[in-house]
Structure formats: C-alpha cells, structure tokens
Design an enzyme around this catalytic site. Sequence first.
Site, PDB file in Angstrom:
ATOM      1  N   GLU A  50       0.822  -1.213   0.000  1.00 39.13           N
ATOM      2  CA  GLU A  50       0.000   0.000   0.000  1.00 39.13           C
ATOM      3  C   GLU A  50       0.855   1.261   0.000  1.00 39.13           C
ATOM      4  OE1 GLU A  50      -0.592  -2.622   1.920  1.00 39.13           O
ATOM      5  OE2 GLU A  50      -2.707  -3.155   1.801  1.00 39.13           O
ATOM      6  N   PHE A 112     -12.248  -7.467  13.076  1.00 42.59           N
ATOM      7  CA  PHE A 112     -11.104  -7.879  12.266  1.00 42.59           C
ATOM      8  C   PHE A 112     -10.744  -6.785  11.260  1.00 42.59           C
ATOM      9  CE2 PHE A 112      -9.562 -10.069   8.360  1.00 42.59           C
ATOM     10  CZ  PHE A 112      -8.337 -10.476   8.857  1.00 42.59           C
ATOM     11  N   GLN A 113      -9.480  -6.436  11.200  1.00 40.90           N
ATOM     12  CA  GLN A 113      -8.952  -5.385  10.317  1.00 40.90           C
ATOM     13  C   GLN A 113      -9.620  -4.024  10.550  1.00 40.90           C
ATOM     14  OE1 GLN A 113      -8.736  -6.950   6.229  1.00 40.90           O
ATOM     15  NE2 GLN A 113      -6.674  -7.651   6.695  1.00 40.90           N
ATOM     16  N   LYS A 162     -17.891  -1.013   4.799  1.00 43.89           N
ATOM     17  CA  LYS A 162     -18.274  -1.984   3.775  1.00 43.89           C
ATOM     18  C   LYS A 162     -19.768  -1.951   3.466  1.00 43.89           C
ATOM     19  CE  LYS A 162     -17.277  -6.636   2.232  1.00 43.89           C
ATOM     20  NZ  LYS A 162     -16.610  -7.906   2.498  1.00 43.89           N
ATOM     21  N   MET A 474      24.059   9.593   4.267  1.00 46.06           N
ATOM     22  CA  MET A 474      23.891  10.890   4.918  1.00 46.06           C
ATOM     23  C   MET A 474      24.082  10.766   6.431  1.00 46.06           C
ATOM     24  SD  MET A 474      23.567  14.023   4.270  1.00 46.06           S
ATOM     25  CE  MET A 474      22.626  14.711   2.901  1.00 46.06           C
TER      26      MET A 474
END
Lengths: 565, 153
Positions: A50, A112-113, A162, A474
């Site tokens: 993602e 969930f999630q 959803k 760096m």
Amino acid sequence: MKMTGARIVIESLIKENVEVVFGYPGGAIMNVYDEIYKQDKFKHILTKHEQGAVHMADGYARATGKVGVAFVTSGPGITNAITGIATAYTDSIPMVVISGQVPTTAIGTDAFQEVDAVGITRPITKHNFLVKDVKDLAFIIKEAFYLAKSGRPGPVHIDIPKNVTADMTEFVYPEKIELKTYKPNYKGNKRAIKRAVEAIKNAKKPVFYIGGGSVLSGASNIIREIVKTTQIPAVETLMARGVLRYDCPYLLGMVGMHGSYAANMAMNDADLIISLGARFDDRVTGKIDEFAKNADIIHIDIDPSQIGKVVETKYPIVGDVKLVLEEMMPMLLDGIDPNRYEEWREILKRYKELYPLTYSDSDEVIKPQWVIQITGELAPEDAIISTDVGQHQMWAAQFYPFTYPRQLLTSGGLGTMGFGFPAALGAKEGKKDKVVINFTGDGSIVMNIQEVLTGYKYKLPVINIILNNNYLGMVRQWQTMFYEDRLSETDLSDVQPDFIKLAESMGGRGFTAKTKEEFEKAFNEALNSNAVCFIDVQVDRREDVLPMVPPNSPLKNMLVFKEDK
Amino acid sequence: MKRVISVIVENEHGVLARIVNMFAARGYNITSLTVAPIPESEFSRMTIMSEGDPKVFEQIVKQLYKLIPVYKVIESDNFIEKEMAMVKFNLDEPLSDIDALARCYNGSISNVGEKHVVVSVVDRPDRIDNFLKAVKRFKPLEVVRSGVSVIER
C-alpha cells in the site's frame, strides 16, 4: 438511477476524469474492487504494497499536476498507506486516498482489520471523511477532489465502511461545490501587492526565494519573465528546482543546508527577500536568530498560516503565487531599473566564482556527483528525475541540470526513504513519453524494492541509478562530522543484495558499474531496454555532500571544503 | 498570557477531535474548552481558553482557519466572559455565610441533601478564582469548574 455505494465510487471517479488508480484490494474494500472489475473507463494499477500505491499516486500527481488516487483496504491497508499520505501532506501534493472500513455496525468493536482510520490520518491530511450514509457518498467524493486540488493542495482521505459500499441510493454527482467554511484566497490584497512592489523598487539587495508553491501554482513562466526583466538574483529551494532553468544567469542555485555558497550568502546579505511559495523550512534558514538579519521579507503564500510562522514578515500577501505575480508584473515593469541591482549582482557573482559548486573528480573511483552530471548530459532534457532520500538526493538537487518545473520529484518535507522508485513508476504512468530516472541509494532502494514487479506487470520502464556507497550515506556523513566517526549501524557493506539478480528475478534488468565507461554503457543500454532497470554504481564510499551548513548554524557559517570540518 | 477565542465550527462528527488534535499536535495548551450547538443553525460554538504570547495566538488562529469545518474564529478584547463553578460542602458548615458569599459571585445554594450542600456560582473566570479562594475556609469537599463561555459585548 439507483446504484450501490461501490458503483457510486467508480462513477464519481469517472466524473472527476480520473485516469488511473493505484491500489491494493482487501476484505473491506472488496465491493469497490468488484466494480473496478466491471468497468474500463480508468486503469487500476495493482501495487505490491500500500505504501507503494500511495507513493505512485503521489509521483503521478507531482509529474502531471493532476490529483493522484489510491485505494486501500481497512486496518493494515490504511496503516501501510500512512507514510505515503504524510509524505504528500508535507509537500502539499493533491491526492485522494479511499480506504475500506469495517461495516458501521462493527465500528468500535475491535473488529477484524479495524482501525480508527480517520483518527490516524487526521493530522496528516488536509481533510478526511468517514462516510456513514451512502446518500452522502457522491457529495463527499466531489468535496474530497475539490479540497485536494484547491487552495494549498494536499491529500484527502475518505474512509468507507463496507455496508456503505453495498447500500443503494440514487446517484447524483454535484456539478459544483460550495463550502461555507472553506474559501481559499487566490488573489492577493491589492494594497499589499502595491506596497511589496514599492519595496522591491527601493531595495538595493533583493533576492527571489522560490519555493515549492511556485511549482504547485504553475508560476514558473511568469517567474522566469520577472527574473529576466528585473535581473534580480534568485535562489530555489529543493522543492522548486527547475522553476528557473539551470543555466539562468540570475539563478544562484539551491539554498539551505546543502545549498550553494552564493545562494546562502544572497539570503544572508539581502536587504529584501521575496518569498514565492516557500515556507522558511529549518533546512533552509539554518539558525533562525541569525537568518537574514538585514532583510525585510515579502512573503507570498496561499496558506496564511505559513506567513509569519518562522520569520517576521513585513509584507505579507496571502494568495496564489501565479495570480499575485500576474498582478505585480505590470507594476514592476513600470519604472523598475535592473541597473539598480548591478552592484549586488556583482557581489554574488564573485561569491559564485569564489566558491562554485564543485567536487574533485577521480579516474580511480566513480564520484557520485559525476554520475549525476553525466546522467544530465546523456538523458533527454525533459527526463523526469525522482530521488529517494539521503546524500544522492542532495547531489541530484545540486548537480542535475533541471530545466523544467515538475521535473524533480522528491520527498522534500518528510524526507521519506523508499519514495523515489514508486514515485517514479507513478510519474511514468502519467507521462508515458518521458524518460523517468530515479536516483537512489543502496539504503533507500530496498525500502520499496518489491515494486519492480509492478513496473514489470504494467510495463513502466524506470531507470534506478543506485549510488552505492555501501553506507546509509547521509547518516554516515553526520556521524563522521558530528559524532567523531562512530559509524553506528550505517555500514551496509556486509548485507548488499545482488541488484542484478534481484532485478532479473522480478522481470527487470540489472547492471553494475565500477568505472565511468561501464556506467555510460549501462545507462545507454538501460535507456533502450524498456524494462525496470537497476544500475548499481559503486561510488566513492566516503564522499560527503558539500557545501554544508552544520545543523543549527547560521547560513554564513558554511563548510565549503572538506578541510573546513 | 491567557486569552479566549470563540470558534464557530460546522456541527459534524469528529470536529472536536480535529480542533483538539491541532492544539495537541502543535504543542499549544488548552486551559479550558466549552462546546455546544448554536440553536437553529448547523454550527457549534467552541470557546477555548489558551495560554501563549501574541505570536502563538496568531498561529493558533491561522491554524484553526486551516481546518475545513472552521467557519469563523472570533478574537476580541471585548468579550463578556462567564464561567461556572459548583462547590460541595458538609451540611454542618455555616450555610448562611456560604450563601452570602455565593451571592456576591452571582450564585446561590443549588441543592441541599441529607449530608451535603452544593453551591453554584457564575462569574468572570478571575472572580471565580477569588470565590474559590474565599470559600476555602469552609472546607469545600469537591470543586467543579466549567470552561469559560464568552459573547462579544
């Protein structure tokens, strides 16, 4: 016509003329993906992570000026997207991120999630929405696109449960959006503009300080015109590279921590700084108490909160840089005498000659700066350059001959390692006819290296030039300079991947370059290879980025040579 | 320096979090906060008391305006400021003295129970400070203060 929330998402995006969405499916956003399957109006690019999706949408937006769009699912989908969203937020990149969420009935149950997505993205978005009712969906999408691209642009996040994507309602997409609470001020105040013009005319040592806002407002042409006519010297921030052509005689180069000596001295010695969409970042100002002590400041910015935040501003102008400069232009032309600044230009010219941006080249070992310069010679003039974050980023900003705005895509504000490669892929998707090159480091590239697969699948040939010094360069440089060379966890020489095999295993091509000849050969081959390429360039391990303003030092205390340390 | 601002915001979910987040993320301190819907409108009014020098306040106001649901930020030196305090005492304290004191601060005894008495006062925040100092001698059991509410004169 009645349709599901998922269908409304698709139809709304089509109404917004979205050409491409970068994303990753999952449980909570499955209804939307089902509708993606059924349509052919816009393309969907399936990324490998993602974070990659959001950086691609970001690179697409930076290169094209359009709104980048990304889809992710709930929970880990949106949390993986956070770095990308924050990167876009810090650099004011227009973007709409749509995430799935658990059904409204499950919100707050630790389903969930489930995460509090709008809670997490609130501080890193221009605005965000949780859609509770399908009836609001079309309006919210319209509002999200409007907010993302208007005023000071930025990412907007829409979280859609959803059940909302399954619910049905009549689809009506609003033609126009009118918000009571949001009215960006594009046109600067006339009197303030007049006063600023007078200040420019009366100044002896003025300098244009060009920032990323100039790119976002599309002000490059008018800035070029004004600089040419007034012959006032100009400096650019990292985010503004390319607003003026690299060979513009009045351009002193990049300003700030790794800016040129002349640019920093111009800021230090100026009696008037004309800030065009720049925000006086600490990487630019150095020690703030010592910054531009003798200068009055004209600050043009669309975001009022930027004005006076860091430095006191005598001439504040809230407005779009381009529109304000269009208003200023005729007033400036009326009676301005470029000769007035002749003495000032001479002083800066001497600075430029005294301490040019340079490095000592070698035939034994490849210098990273040479790689940047030769790439600038070998690549087409309009190639798009993205970078990751670190030494290579600063060398690219210093030594690449930038010719156009939107030519350099770099994570300026957040400094996100892993940004460069996916951003380059997004830019390539948006600008198919352009060569896209990503300068990266051996540390940065492995942060999102999985996206070679995305480049392979969607035929997005991007050339990654890895300035490989086997260090997190760096940090190593700072450890050397400020931590008595205690190289804590920055030496990567014992865990280098085989970049050739790695690229080839994912459908790309790899080259190694240990000599200049090998690099030039590899680059030319990569240009014609039509594949995602890695060119692993073994560069001088201990090369430092110079000049440098040590952290929290005044700009005038620059380290110009290695011996200065 | 303490200062009060009145923020008119769209009455939508999450807006309080947005405002409070902005203060938290930038390290500004909120001394007190009151929120209520504005009758017959789609707006709410938040009254925020904060501390900081004028430069900090300038930033607070600008940053508030940056939030999309913020309609208006009212800053004024000419507010009528009111705050409420409720104080609980044991019944065996001298109630007439407490009542007399409360009346000086626009208050009165609000409730008398079997064991306790509750006094409420409504006044300027600095006067509420004074009231709370003054009632200390009556051994208050509990003190509750509201945030400040303001209206322009």
